[in-house]
Write an enzyme that holds these catalytic residues in place. Sequence first.
Site, short mmCIF file in Angstrom:
data_model
loop_
_atom_site.label_atom_id
_atom_site.label_comp_id
_atom_site.label_asym_id
_atom_site.label_seq_id
_atom_site.Cartn_x
_atom_site.Cartn_y
_atom_site.Cartn_z
N ARG A 13 -1.83 1.02 1.96
CA ARG A 13 -2.22 0.85 3.36
C ARG A 13 -1.04 0.41 4.22
O ARG A 13 -0.01 -0.01 3.70
CB ARG A 13 -3.32 -0.21 3.47
CG ARG A 13 -2.89 -1.60 3.06
CD ARG A 13 -4.03 -2.59 3.08
NE ARG A 13 -3.63 -3.90 2.62
CZ ARG A 13 -3.20 -4.90 3.40
NH1 ARG A 13 -3.13 -4.70 4.71
NH2 ARG A 13 -2.86 -6.06 2.89
N HIS A 18 0.23 -2.54 -12.98
CA HIS A 18 -1.16 -2.78 -12.60
C HIS A 18 -1.32 -4.23 -12.15
O HIS A 18 -0.58 -5.11 -12.56
CB HIS A 18 -2.17 -2.46 -13.72
CG HIS A 18 -1.71 -2.73 -15.10
ND1 HIS A 18 -1.03 -1.81 -15.86
CD2 HIS A 18 -1.80 -3.84 -15.88
CE1 HIS A 18 -0.74 -2.32 -17.04
NE2 HIS A 18 -1.19 -3.56 -17.08
N ASN A 30 10.77 -1.37 -11.75
CA ASN A 30 9.55 -1.51 -12.53
C ASN A 30 8.99 -2.91 -12.37
O ASN A 30 9.68 -3.90 -12.61
CB ASN A 30 9.83 -1.22 -14.01
CG ASN A 30 8.56 -1.17 -14.82
OD1 ASN A 30 7.97 -2.20 -15.14
ND2 ASN A 30 8.13 0.02 -15.18
N ASN A 59 4.61 -11.40 1.05
CA ASN A 59 5.17 -11.00 2.34
C ASN A 59 4.89 -11.97 3.47
O ASN A 59 5.28 -11.72 4.62
CB ASN A 59 4.64 -9.61 2.73
CG ASN A 59 3.14 -9.62 2.96
OD1 ASN A 59 2.41 -10.50 2.48
ND2 ASN A 59 2.64 -8.62 3.66
#
Length: 203
Positions: A83, A113, A127, A136
């Site tokens: 998003r 995951h 990775n 953030n």
Amino acid sequence: MIDEYISGFGSSVLGGFAECMPWELTLGSVGIVERLLSGLRDGYAIAGGVAVHHTSTVENGAVLKGPAIIGPDCFIAAGAYVRGGCWLEAGCILGPGAELKSSFVFRGSKLAHFNFVGDSLLGSGVNLEAGSIIANYRNEWPRPAISFFHHGRRLETGAEKFGALVGDQTRIGANAVIAPGAILAQSTVVKRLSLIDQAVEQG
């Protein structure tokens, strides 16, 4: 600055932003991705502001909110969430429960995951092991504008949300946390369960 950490930046479709600071790109990610959408060539299926290359796989149960571009040979697992203006170059993987927000991800990078990556630039071959986070937002600060130290100099971003600029081939271990505002050199290894917080100057 960015091409010191992401070697393919200048030759990518983002090369025109080489003079920008990384937080300027993430802050403008929606507009940038919208602009890239308008210039896409054949090979993409576009619906609702989301472009997916025909060689990529998006499993049922993944949520992609436009604007977003999923480049060639990517894999987006069920339960992944994209998003806020995201661009994946090629061969990228978002595993189950991975969330990507307002970020640019270069070739061959993987969120295994149960990851969160917000307002960040990930170089090629990065990775993230399971559960690792690139945060953030400085929830603990009374004034949340992100600032941090880089090469002994404090950088004032002026942005309330910025995660990290992550260099090519970096490895981030399981359940590690990158605090808001960070620059990681190419081939950095972040140990499992560790915290990287560049808001605090290292002695």
